[in-house]
Write an enzyme that holds these catalytic residues in place. Structure first.
Site, PDB file in Angstrom:
ATOM      1  CG  HIS A 138      -2.130   0.870   1.017  1.00 54.67           C
ATOM      2  ND1 HIS A 138      -2.075   2.246   1.108  1.00 54.67           N
ATOM      3  CD2 HIS A 138      -3.420   0.564   0.710  1.00 54.67           C
ATOM      4  CE1 HIS A 138      -3.288   2.743   0.877  1.00 54.67           C
ATOM      5  NE2 HIS A 138      -4.120   1.747   0.647  1.00 54.67           N
ATOM      6  CG  HIS A 139       1.531   5.231  -2.664  1.00 53.62           C
ATOM      7  ND1 HIS A 139       2.690   5.768  -2.125  1.00 53.62           N
ATOM      8  CD2 HIS A 139       1.535   5.602  -3.975  1.00 53.62           C
ATOM      9  CE1 HIS A 139       3.360   6.419  -3.051  1.00 53.62           C
ATOM     10  NE2 HIS A 139       2.690   6.337  -4.191  1.00 53.62           N
ATOM     11  CB  ALA A 140      -0.629   4.086   3.641  1.00 51.68           C
ATOM     12  CG  ASN A 312       4.091   7.965   0.854  1.00 49.36           C
ATOM     13  OD1 ASN A 312       4.278   7.676  -0.319  1.00 49.36           O
ATOM     14  ND2 ASN A 312       3.482   7.145   1.707  1.00 49.36           N
TER      15      ASN A 312
END
Length: 466
Positions: A138-140, A312
């Protein structure tokens, strides 16, 4: 317990059944190099051993109704490797098309938020005896730079299994504490956020002023919502189409040196040329240049006191693509100038503005708005923000071994969005430029046409060098 930053959490809030916020690494590996030979159970056992030193793979989400701030990461005390590492066979004849079709199906599935947000699929049955490994995260929990760092933890310079980092083995996200989560969230929301807003507003006001000044001097990067409409700029469904291609990095460097440009200029020129070819074949090429959004890492940038540490660390740069130029050499030269203008403009903007504003992302509200936005097809009601998302990540220029198997190709595959349904990600490694293309099947059922156009673009530039 570790609270997510606003930008990390935003990828959770933006996710819907059609707009899936995970990133993918597709590895082509040669199993013949594995000590003692290849077996799936060996792959899974070695992955389980290494996860002991990869804290990001052992943490999961936690939240509470009393928490008014972003969710937190906690250690998964019931971690089970069999829930994450799976085995699947590719349909006959086991070519690149069959692998891409299978990966497209897997890419259209949501990740279970009740466990650590990743999974690894070992794909067997390829025609040449090789194996593919598809890692979804997941990009999280990852961006381009941290993804490359995770790759370094799963890959080694030799086939032999490495010693584990004792410090990483001892690292933990910690257990859940509903009281601490709610209390910390309340302090952040009612105390820290108003103070942060007061400091952030003056910094933000300079952005549109500087943009307007540059626009009057014709030295600004393109503004959002000024891109021409294409087939990629429509609402998306959960169905994903995938294609990959691999180019020689030496050939790309030869073009770069011959024309005195940067590798990223060559990449963007090939993107513009490939999309020009694709849209011309469909009689859909706009009169105006396409606009790309290029994620830019801010790892190592000076961080203001408004920024909360997170996974991120990225912002975005808009640039026109020279898709309106028919000549490949003129297209490259024009792209170099367009890129230079965008980089100079982007360098004037505080690198942490996006991350700072993301701290204010309202979870429930943003999730509801995103669902309505997708269900009502609102992406078609306004001009496109941009046309294509283009990432370029530099990797190691030497051979790697994934869990003991020699890596012959690494293809990154990023997310797509409503109204922004094409993602092209480039990863350079071991003398190759690996290109991963992800689209929505309903918009781009034939992504291999774009992949093949990249090969043609490089051949044309090499011919110009001669």
């Amino acid at each position: 317990m570790q609270r997510l930053s606003g930008l990390d959490a935003s990828f959770l809030y933006l996710e819907t059944r059609s707009q899936l916020m995970h990133v993918i690494g597709l590895f082509e590996i040669d199993p013949s190099t594995m000590p003692g030979g290849y077996r799936f159970d060996k792959i899974r056992a070695e992955m389980e051993r290494r996860i002991a030193a990869i804290p990001a793979f052992r943490r999961k989400l936690d939240n509470s109704l009393l928490n008014i701030d972003h969710p937190v990461w906690i250690e998964d005390e019931d971690f089970d490797i069999e829930r994450h590492v799976h085995r699947v066979g590719v349909p006959a004849p086991g070519g690149a098309g069959e692998v891409a079709e299978l990966c497209g199906h897997l890419a259209g599935q949501t990740l279970d938020r009740g466990k650590p947000l990743w999974e690894l699929w070992i794909i067997e049955g390829l025609a040449d005896g090789r194996v593919c490994a598809m890692l979804r995260m997941h990009h999280a929990g990852t961006d381009g730079v941290t993804g490359a760092e995770l790759l370094a933890q799963m890959c080694t310079l030799t086939p032999e299994p490495p010693e584990l980092d004792a410090e990483k083995v001892g690292e933990s996200a910690g257990p859940s504490s509903r009281v601490a989560m709610a209390a910390g969230g309340a302090v952040n929301y009612f105390v820290q956020r108003p103070l942060a807003m007061a400091k952030l507003l003056p910094r933000t006001l300079s952005v549109p002023v500087g943009w307007l000044r540059r626009a009057q001097q014709d030295s600004a990067m393109p503004a959002p919502f000024r891109a021409p409409r294409t087939r990629f700029n429509a609402p998306i469904t959960p169905h994903r189409s995938i294609a990959v291609t691999q180019l020689s990095l030496d050939d790309v460097k030869r073009v770069k040196d011959h024309f005195g440009v940067k590798i990223n200029d060559v990449v963007l020129a090939m993107v513009g040329g490939a999309l020009r070819t694709y849209l011309l074949e469909h009689d859909e090429l706009p009169d105006r240049p396409l606009v790309g959004m290029v994620p830019v890492s801010v790892h190592g940038a000076d961080e203001k006191d408004l920024v909360v540490e997170g996974t991120n660390k990225v912002t975005g740069m808009f640039t026109q693509l020279s898709s309106d130029e028919p000549d490949p050499v003129a297209r490259l030269q024009k792209q170099a100038e367009l890129s230079r203008t965008s980089k100079e403009h982007h360098a004037e903007i505080d690198a942490n503005i996006l991350r700072s504003w993301a701290q204010f992302a309202p979870g429930t509200t943003l999730s509801t708005v995103m669902k309505i936005y997708g269900d009502r097809n609102l992406a078609s009601a306004h001009p496109p923000v941009f046309n294509v998302l283009v990432s370029n990540v530099a990797g190691p220029d030497f051979p790697l071994y994934f869990l003991g198997a020699r890596v012959t190709g690494v293809y990154p595959l990023g997310p797509i969005f409503h109204g922004l349904g094409l993602n092209i990600t480039v990863f350079s490694a071991d003398g190759h430029l690996n290109i991963g293309i992800v689209g929505c099947t309903d918009q781009t059922p034939d992504p291999w046409a774009i992949a093949n156009a990249f090969d043609d673009q490089l051949k044309q530039l090499l011919a110009a060098c001669d």
